[in-house]
Write a protein that holds these residues in place. Sequence first.
Motif, mmCIF file in Angstrom:
data_model
loop_
_atom_site.group_PDB
_atom_site.id
_atom_site.type_symbol
_atom_site.label_atom_id
_atom_site.label_comp_id
_atom_site.label_asym_id
_atom_site.label_seq_id
_atom_site.Cartn_x
_atom_site.Cartn_y
_atom_site.Cartn_z
ATOM 1 N N VAL A 1 33.141 40.796 50.674
ATOM 2 C CA VAL A 1 32.817 41.817 51.790
ATOM 3 C C VAL A 1 31.421 42.390 51.495
ATOM 4 O O VAL A 1 31.496 43.125 50.310
ATOM 5 N N ILE A 2 30.821 42.523 52.616
ATOM 6 C CA ILE A 2 29.326 43.204 52.320
ATOM 7 C C ILE A 2 29.436 44.490 53.124
ATOM 8 O O ILE A 2 29.754 44.374 54.317
ATOM 9 N N GLY A 3 29.538 45.641 52.333
ATOM 10 C CA GLY A 3 29.483 46.774 52.958
ATOM 11 C C GLY A 3 30.816 47.338 52.677
ATOM 12 O O GLY A 3 31.898 47.115 52.902
ATOM 13 N N GLY A 4 30.769 48.749 52.052
ATOM 14 C CA GLY A 4 31.870 49.298 51.674
ATOM 15 C C GLY A 4 32.002 50.726 52.386
ATOM 16 O O GLY A 4 32.966 51.447 51.764
ATOM 17 N N GLY A 5 31.682 50.543 53.674
ATOM 18 C CA GLY A 5 32.177 51.767 54.582
ATOM 19 C C GLY A 5 33.489 51.622 55.132
ATOM 20 O O GLY A 5 34.066 50.542 54.669
ATOM 21 N N PRO A 6 33.704 52.318 56.055
ATOM 22 C CA PRO A 6 35.080 52.411 56.655
ATOM 23 C C PRO A 6 35.463 50.896 57.107
ATOM 24 O O PRO A 6 36.610 50.339 56.943
ATOM 25 N N ILE A 7 34.561 50.262 57.910
ATOM 26 C CA ILE A 7 34.817 48.753 58.218
ATOM 27 C C ILE A 7 35.132 47.885 57.470
ATOM 28 O O ILE A 7 35.954 47.115 57.032
ATOM 29 N N LEU B 1 24.931 48.742 48.424
ATOM 30 C CA LEU B 1 23.866 49.426 47.779
ATOM 31 C C LEU B 1 24.257 50.878 47.080
ATOM 32 O O LEU B 1 23.594 51.427 46.423
ATOM 33 N N ASN B 2 25.196 51.374 47.548
ATOM 34 C CA ASN B 2 25.785 52.630 47.275
ATOM 35 C C ASN B 2 26.749 52.706 45.996
ATOM 36 O O ASN B 2 28.040 51.980 46.111
ATOM 37 N N ARG C 1 36.506 50.018 43.446
ATOM 38 C CA ARG C 1 37.195 49.747 42.198
ATOM 39 C C ARG C 1 38.253 50.536 42.110
ATOM 40 O O ARG C 1 39.464 50.154 41.794
ATOM 41 N N GLU C 2 38.159 51.624 42.274
ATOM 42 C CA GLU C 2 39.399 52.673 41.735
ATOM 43 C C GLU C 2 40.292 52.891 42.693
ATOM 44 O O GLU C 2 41.474 53.009 42.335
ATOM 45 N N ALA C 3 40.018 53.090 44.212
ATOM 46 C CA ALA C 3 40.979 53.298 45.221
ATOM 47 C C ALA C 3 41.370 52.127 45.722
ATOM 48 O O ALA C 3 42.718 52.153 46.197
ATOM 49 N N MET C 4 40.718 51.222 45.983
ATOM 50 C CA MET C 4 41.052 49.915 46.537
ATOM 51 C C MET C 4 41.380 48.999 45.798
ATOM 52 O O MET C 4 42.069 47.801 46.302
ATOM 53 N N GLY C 5 41.068 49.053 44.332
ATOM 54 C CA GLY C 5 41.501 47.874 43.642
ATOM 55 C C GLY C 5 40.877 46.506 43.823
ATOM 56 O O GLY C 5 41.649 45.489 43.697
ATOM 57 N N VAL C 6 39.732 46.383 44.229
ATOM 58 C CA VAL C 6 39.195 45.054 44.421
ATOM 59 C C VAL C 6 38.845 44.615 43.039
ATOM 60 O O VAL C 6 38.877 45.138 42.107
ATOM 61 N N ASP C 7 38.488 43.288 42.886
ATOM 62 C CA ASP C 7 38.456 42.556 41.852
ATOM 63 C C ASP C 7 36.977 42.553 41.109
ATOM 64 O O ASP C 7 36.924 42.541 39.948
ATOM 65 N N ALA C 8 35.940 42.945 41.853
ATOM 66 C CA ALA C 8 34.700 42.760 41.281
ATOM 67 C C ALA C 8 33.720 43.458 42.539
ATOM 68 O O ALA C 8 34.065 43.663 43.706
ATOM 69 N N THR C 9 32.675 44.214 41.690
ATOM 70 C CA THR C 9 31.761 44.842 42.847
ATOM 71 C C THR C 9 30.278 44.409 42.310
ATOM 72 O O THR C 9 30.286 44.105 41.201
ATOM 73 N N LEU C 10 29.481 44.480 43.142
ATOM 74 C CA LEU C 10 27.893 43.916 42.845
ATOM 75 C C LEU C 10 26.997 44.848 43.522
ATOM 76 O O LEU C 10 27.227 45.258 44.647
ATOM 77 N N ARG C 11 25.827 45.241 43.179
ATOM 78 C CA ARG C 11 24.758 45.893 43.981
ATOM 79 C C ARG C 11 23.624 44.621 44.139
ATOM 80 O O ARG C 11 23.073 44.231 43.022
ATOM 81 N N PRO C 12 23.165 44.407 45.184
ATOM 82 C CA PRO C 12 22.051 43.456 45.428
ATOM 83 C C PRO C 12 20.763 44.052 44.965
ATOM 84 O O PRO C 12 20.336 45.113 45.327
ATOM 85 N N SER C 13 19.833 43.006 44.601
ATOM 86 C CA SER C 13 18.570 43.223 44.196
ATOM 87 C C SER C 13 17.707 42.442 45.046
ATOM 88 O O SER C 13 16.606 42.668 45.367
ATOM 89 N N SER C 14 18.110 41.039 45.010
ATOM 90 C CA SER C 14 17.349 39.807 45.891
ATOM 91 C C SER C 14 18.204 38.971 46.159
ATOM 92 O O SER C 14 19.444 38.880 45.647
ATOM 93 N N SER C 15 17.995 38.337 47.143
ATOM 94 C CA SER C 15 19.180 37.045 47.580
ATOM 95 C C SER C 15 19.317 36.123 46.381
ATOM 96 O O SER C 15 20.169 35.552 46.368
ATOM 97 N N LEU D 1 30.789 35.638 39.289
ATOM 98 C CA LEU D 1 31.947 36.434 39.319
ATOM 99 C C LEU D 1 32.917 35.548 39.892
ATOM 100 O O LEU D 1 34.348 35.712 39.907
ATOM 101 N N ALA D 2 32.530 34.085 40.575
ATOM 102 C CA ALA D 2 33.463 33.443 41.229
ATOM 103 C C ALA D 2 33.644 31.916 40.396
ATOM 104 O O ALA D 2 33.651 30.977 41.003
ATOM 105 N N ASP D 3 33.634 32.167 38.933
ATOM 106 C CA ASP D 3 33.820 31.161 38.214
ATOM 107 C C ASP D 3 32.991 29.952 38.444
ATOM 108 O O ASP D 3 33.120 28.568 38.496
ATOM 109 N N GLY D 4 31.499 30.074 38.781
ATOM 110 C CA GLY D 4 30.607 28.991 38.862
ATOM 111 C C GLY D 4 30.388 28.597 40.689
ATOM 112 O O GLY D 4 29.659 27.834 40.907
ATOM 113 N N ASP D 5 31.249 28.811 41.309
ATOM 114 C CA ASP D 5 31.044 28.967 42.803
ATOM 115 C C ASP D 5 30.859 30.045 43.605
ATOM 116 O O ASP D 5 30.615 31.201 43.044
#
Length: 341
Positions: free
Chosen positions: A166-172, A192-193, A201-215, A225-229
Motif C-alpha cells: 500500500v503506497i500512502g499512509g494517509g486516510p485512504i 515518505l512520512n 506499525r503501531e495502530a494498524m499492525g502492518v507487517d512491514a513499512t519502508l521509506r522510498p529513496s529511489s525506484s 521484505l517479500a522473501d525474494g519476490d
Amino acid sequence: MNTIVLQKPEKLILEDTSEPGDPPGGEALVQVHRVGVCGTDLHAYRGIQPFFQYPRILGHELGVEILAVGPNDQNLAPGDRCSVEPYLNCGKCIACRRGKGNCCTSLRVMGVHVDGGYRERIHVPVHKLHRSNDLGYDQLALVETLGIGAHAVARAQIESGEVVLVIGGGPIGLSVIQFAKAAGARVIVMDLNENRLAFCREAMGVDATLRPSSSESVVAQLEELADGDQPTVVLDATGNANSMQSAFYYPAHGGRLVFVGLFQGDVTFHDPDFHKRELTLLGSRNARPEDFRNIIGMIENGRIDTTPWITHRAPLKEVPERFPEWTRPESGVLKAMIEVS
C-alpha cells in the motif's frame, strides 16, 4: 441554519442559510451530527480538486439522524442513525445498469458536484441511507472513508497470503490497509512520512513499512521484505503523479496495480516492461452500496476498529478558523471530525 461555505480556494465562511423543509417522496430530512474531513475537502480548499466548482458546501463523510421521511417511505423512521452513501447516480446508464453506480456516467458526489453536509440539516435520498442504531455518529461518519478502501481491495481481488504493498499512509491508504488485512494479506506500507509509518506499525499492525529513496532501492527492499519476490498487489493511494508512475515497477510478474488516488494529469508507463510482466491495471472509484452494508456489519461485530482514526475535532462554527491548520502536514492530522450537533 449554520452552514460552512467554501466560496473560493482558502476562503471558508459561516453563513446562515434557509432550512431544507419537509422531505418529498423518496427523500429524508436528516440532522447532521458528524462530518469527517476528507482529502477531497482539503484539495478543494487548496484549489486542486478535480471536477470542482465554487462556491460549494463541502462534506460527504456523514453520520446523521433521520428527522422525517417523505410520504410512503416506510423502511426508515425518525430517530434512526445512518451513514450516508454520498454518490448520486442516475440509475439508468450502462454503469448503473451493471451495478456500478459508483462510476455512473453522470455521477454527482455530495460535497463535490452538489452541496454536502457542512451544515445542520439536509435532504438525502432514502436509498442512500444505511442504518445502524448500534454505531455512534463518529463511526457512521467513517464508513464512507472505509468504503474507499473496501472497494479498492475488492477490485484487486486480494487473496489470503498475498503480499500487498500500500503506497500512502494517509486516510485512504489506511482504509485500504484495513481491508487488505481483513482479506488475510501480508501488508507492506510505503510512505515518505515516518510518523505515518509509525502509526501504521503501531495502530494498524502492518507487517512491514519502508521509506522510498529511489525506484531501484524500493524494488530491492520489497524483494527483501517479500522473501525474494515483489508484491502481487500494489495499491497506490497517494494521488501523486510521481508515485503513481513509479508504482508500475513494484508489482510482481502477473501482478495487479490499483490506483485508488487521483490527480489532475496524465500517468505514463514503459509499455515493454508493463507488457512483459502482464500486469493488470485497475482504477478504483468511490464505493458500492454493499460496501457500506458490509462495513457497518464489520464495525458492529468488532472486525474493524475505528478507535485510532480520529485525531482532531472541532465544532461546526470553528471550522473556518481551524481548517487551515488541518491542511498542514506538520499538524499531524489523520482524520479531523466536525461536530455539528
